[in-house]
Design a protein around this motif. Structure first.
Motif, PDB file in Angstrom:
ATOM      1  N   LYS A  63       4.462  -0.661  -4.064  1.00  0.00           N
ATOM      2  CA  LYS A  63       4.189   0.558  -3.302  1.00  0.00           C
ATOM      3  C   LYS A  63       4.307   0.251  -1.824  1.00  0.00           C
ATOM      4  CE  LYS A  63       0.480   3.992  -2.571  1.00  0.00           C
ATOM      5  NZ  LYS A  63      -0.917   4.328  -2.909  1.00  0.00           N
ATOM      6  N   ILE A  64       4.834   1.204  -1.079  1.00  0.00           N
ATOM      7  CA  ILE A  64       4.884   1.065   0.374  1.00  0.00           C
ATOM      8  C   ILE A  64       4.559   2.414   1.004  1.00  0.00           C
ATOM      9  CG2 ILE A  64       7.380   1.493   0.474  1.00  0.00           C
ATOM     10  CD1 ILE A  64       7.458  -0.553   2.820  1.00  0.00           C
ATOM     11  N   LYS A  65       3.717   2.402   2.012  1.00  0.00           N
ATOM     12  CA  LYS A  65       3.338   3.616   2.739  1.00  0.00           C
ATOM     13  C   LYS A  65       3.480   3.343   4.219  1.00  0.00           C
ATOM     14  CE  LYS A  65       1.599   7.824   2.938  1.00  0.00           C
ATOM     15  NZ  LYS A  65       2.348   8.977   2.389  1.00  0.00           N
ATOM     16  N   MET A  66       4.239   4.177   4.909  1.00  0.00           N
ATOM     17  CA  MET A  66       4.561   3.935   6.308  1.00  0.00           C
ATOM     18  C   MET A  66       4.089   5.091   7.176  1.00  0.00           C
ATOM     19  SD  MET A  66       8.392   2.343   5.814  1.00  0.00           S
ATOM     20  CE  MET A  66       8.447   1.717   7.501  1.00  0.00           C
ATOM     21  N   ASP A  67       3.339   4.769   8.207  1.00  0.00           N
ATOM     22  CA  ASP A  67       2.874   5.734   9.203  1.00  0.00           C
ATOM     23  C   ASP A  67       3.481   5.316  10.543  1.00  0.00           C
ATOM     24  OD1 ASP A  67       1.582   7.271  11.079  1.00  0.00           O
ATOM     25  OD2 ASP A  67      -0.449   6.742  10.456  1.00  0.00           O
ATOM     26  N   LEU A  68       4.625   5.927  10.880  1.00  0.00           N
ATOM     27  CA  LEU A  68       5.332   5.530  12.098  1.00  0.00           C
ATOM     28  C   LEU A  68       4.684   6.090  13.355  1.00  0.00           C
ATOM     29  CD1 LEU A  68       9.071   5.752  10.979  1.00  0.00           C
ATOM     30  CD2 LEU A  68       7.660   3.719  11.303  1.00  0.00           C
ATOM     31  N   THR A  69       3.827   7.100  13.199  1.00  0.00           N
ATOM     32  CA  THR A  69       3.115   7.623  14.370  1.00  0.00           C
ATOM     33  C   THR A  69       2.117   6.600  14.891  1.00  0.00           C
ATOM     34  OG1 THR A  69       3.349   9.894  13.567  1.00  0.00           O
ATOM     35  CG2 THR A  69       1.647   9.474  15.228  1.00  0.00           C
ATOM     36  N   ASN A 122       1.387  -0.012   4.878  1.00  0.00           N
ATOM     37  CA  ASN A 122       0.635  -0.550   3.745  1.00  0.00           C
ATOM     38  C   ASN A 122       1.623  -0.892   2.632  1.00  0.00           C
ATOM     39  OD1 ASN A 122      -2.419  -0.186   4.341  1.00  0.00           O
ATOM     40  ND2 ASN A 122      -1.512   1.767   4.955  1.00  0.00           N
ATOM     41  N   VAL A 123       1.583  -2.138   2.194  1.00  0.00           N
ATOM     42  CA  VAL A 123       2.544  -2.617   1.206  1.00  0.00           C
ATOM     43  C   VAL A 123       1.795  -3.341   0.096  1.00  0.00           C
ATOM     44  CG1 VAL A 123       4.636  -3.962   0.821  1.00  0.00           C
ATOM     45  CG2 VAL A 123       4.207  -2.971   3.085  1.00  0.00           C
ATOM     46  N   ASP A 124       2.057  -2.936  -1.146  1.00  0.00           N
ATOM     47  CA  ASP A 124       1.504  -3.619  -2.314  1.00  0.00           C
ATOM     48  C   ASP A 124       2.634  -4.386  -2.992  1.00  0.00           C
ATOM     49  OD1 ASP A 124      -0.894  -2.451  -1.744  1.00  0.00           O
ATOM     50  OD2 ASP A 124      -0.761  -0.923  -3.311  1.00  0.00           O
ATOM     51  N   VAL A 125       2.411  -5.682  -3.208  1.00  0.00           N
ATOM     52  CA  VAL A 125       3.443  -6.515  -3.816  1.00  0.00           C
ATOM     53  C   VAL A 125       2.863  -7.243  -5.031  1.00  0.00           C
ATOM     54  CG1 VAL A 125       4.678  -6.856  -1.637  1.00  0.00           C
ATOM     55  CG2 VAL A 125       2.921  -8.503  -2.334  1.00  0.00           C
ATOM     56  N   ALA A 126       3.760  -7.590  -5.952  1.00  0.00           N
ATOM     57  CA  ALA A 126       3.389  -8.367  -7.133  1.00  0.00           C
ATOM     58  C   ALA A 126       4.183  -9.660  -7.147  1.00  0.00           C
ATOM     59  CB  ALA A 126       3.660  -7.564  -8.404  1.00  0.00           C
ATOM     60  N   LEU A 127       3.525 -10.725  -7.536  1.00  0.00           N
ATOM     61  CA  LEU A 127       4.166 -12.027  -7.692  1.00  0.00           C
ATOM     62  C   LEU A 127       3.829 -12.543  -9.089  1.00  0.00           C
ATOM     63  CD1 LEU A 127       3.328 -13.561  -4.212  1.00  0.00           C
ATOM     64  CD2 LEU A 127       5.635 -13.399  -5.144  1.00  0.00           C
ATOM     65  N   ALA A 161      -2.059  -7.042  -1.429  1.00  0.00           N
ATOM     66  CA  ALA A 161      -2.136  -5.784  -0.688  1.00  0.00           C
ATOM     67  C   ALA A 161      -2.101  -6.112   0.800  1.00  0.00           C
ATOM     68  CB  ALA A 161      -3.401  -5.023  -1.046  1.00  0.00           C
ATOM     69  N   CYS A 162      -1.062  -5.648   1.477  1.00  0.00           N
ATOM     70  CA  CYS A 162      -0.865  -5.967   2.896  1.00  0.00           C
ATOM     71  C   CYS A 162      -1.062  -4.724   3.753  1.00  0.00           C
ATOM     72  CB  CYS A 162       0.546  -6.508   3.134  1.00  0.00           C
ATOM     73  SG  CYS A 162       1.023  -7.870   2.073  1.00  0.00           S
ATOM     74  N   LYS A 163      -1.829  -4.867   4.816  1.00  0.00           N
ATOM     75  CA  LYS A 163      -1.952  -3.815   5.821  1.00  0.00           C
ATOM     76  C   LYS A 163      -1.439  -4.389   7.137  1.00  0.00           C
ATOM     77  CE  LYS A 163      -4.996  -0.407   7.962  1.00  0.00           C
ATOM     78  NZ  LYS A 163      -6.344   0.204   7.987  1.00  0.00           N
ATOM     79  N   ILE A 164      -0.398  -3.769   7.663  1.00  0.00           N
ATOM     80  CA  ILE A 164       0.289  -4.283   8.838  1.00  0.00           C
ATOM     81  C   ILE A 164       0.165  -3.266   9.965  1.00  0.00           C
ATOM     82  CG2 ILE A 164       2.482  -5.168   9.732  1.00  0.00           C
ATOM     83  CD1 ILE A 164       3.257  -5.395   6.649  1.00  0.00           C
ATOM     84  N   LYS A 165      -0.320  -3.708  11.097  1.00  0.00           N
ATOM     85  CA  LYS A 165      -0.463  -2.843  12.268  1.00  0.00           C
ATOM     86  C   LYS A 165       0.485  -3.320  13.353  1.00  0.00           C
ATOM     87  CE  LYS A 165      -2.223   0.018  15.344  1.00  0.00           C
ATOM     88  NZ  LYS A 165      -1.825   1.440  15.331  1.00  0.00           N
ATOM     89  N   GLY A 166       1.271  -2.401  13.891  1.00  0.00           N
ATOM     90  CA  GLY A 166       2.195  -2.738  14.963  1.00  0.00           C
ATOM     91  C   GLY A 166       1.972  -1.869  16.184  1.00  0.00           C
TER      92      GLY A 166
END
Length: 251
Positions: A103-109, A114-119, A155-160
């Motif tokens: 899953k990926i959710k992007m808030d460009l504003t 938010n990115v969910d990955v499986a390994l 589960a990754c939360k990335i702030k830019g």
């Protein structure tokens, strides 16, 4: 204006143009850019990242993309409780390039991703130092560390943030990268516990693996911290080669 003055102005302009040209990379063919306004934009981004996996596995030095096989982590230290201190260094992670995006959710504003990955499986090796108590057992030692983990979910939360570089080009940089990991199954081995006392070492290693999920509550913060720092550094170096409009056309 004299001939010398004209020549000087021309040189200055050429230097400025050259600097501006070198500040940005062309988007490589292997990096598929999605139009922000297109339907199913986040699906497009997911597919684009998945298409990158073969390049992440071997690395592309000219675009500051390191090989993820193995992923090398920095020295990490933590005291997850008052009774335990853990250090690890020279850590190699194998299998990090075999991720699947759930899953990926992007808030460009607000520049939040938010990115969910499986390994399916990752393995690690490195060196450790530990002192204190784990699972109410005394533990002390230093030496080689190895482990295997399967059914991993990250589960990754990335702030830019957007910014203008020294050439006035608008770019994006990562200011925070947080990863939380859950592990389905796994095993870990700490060699040379108690200065090589084999019987005590076997007892503690057996206790750790018989209570693996409890141990991971202590160990996971170390791994999460190291992976978050590594991926933030890698991602930041990659994206700062390009302008915001190159990466997010139509935003």
């Amino acid at each position: 204006m004299t001939v010398l003055a004209k020549a000087t102005v021309l040189v200055v302009l050429l230097v400025e143009v050259t600097i501006g040209a070198e500040a940005l990379q062309d988007i490589p063919e292997f990096l598929h850019i999605c139009q922000v306004q297109q339907p199913q934009y986040e699906t497009c981004v997911t597919n684009s990242i998945n298409d990158l996996k073969p390049y992440l596995k071997v690395g592309v030095p000219e675009y500051h993309i390191p090989s993820l096989e193995p992923l090398k982590l920095k020295t990490i230290s933590a005291s997850p409780s008052n009774s335990l201190t853990m250090h690890a260094n020279d850590i190699n992670v194998y299998g990090a390039s075999n991720f699947e995006i759930n899953k990926i959710k992007m808030d460009l504003t607000n520049i939040v991703f938010n990115v969910d990955v499986a390994l399916s499986n990752i393995a690690i090796d490195g060196k450790y130092e530990v002192d204190g108590k784990i699972l109410l057992l005394p533990i002390h030692g230093s030496g080689p560390l190895s482990g295997n983990f399967s059914e991993c979910i990250g589960a990754c939360k990335i702030k830019g943030e957007r910014f203008f570089d020294e050439n006035g080009v608008e770019k994006i940089r990562i200011i925070d990268f947080r990863m939380k990991i859950s592990v389905g199954k796994g095993s870990i081995k700490l060699d040379n516990l108690f200065d090589g006392e084999q019987v005590l070492g076997d007892v503690v290693n057996s206790a750790i693996n018989n209570n693996f999920q409890l141990f991971m509550r202590e160990f996971s913060p170390l791994l999460e911290m190291a992976l978050s720092d590594a991926f933030q550094d890698i991602a930041d170096k990659i994206i700062q080669q390009f302008s915001f409009s190159q990466l997010f056309p139509g935003a």
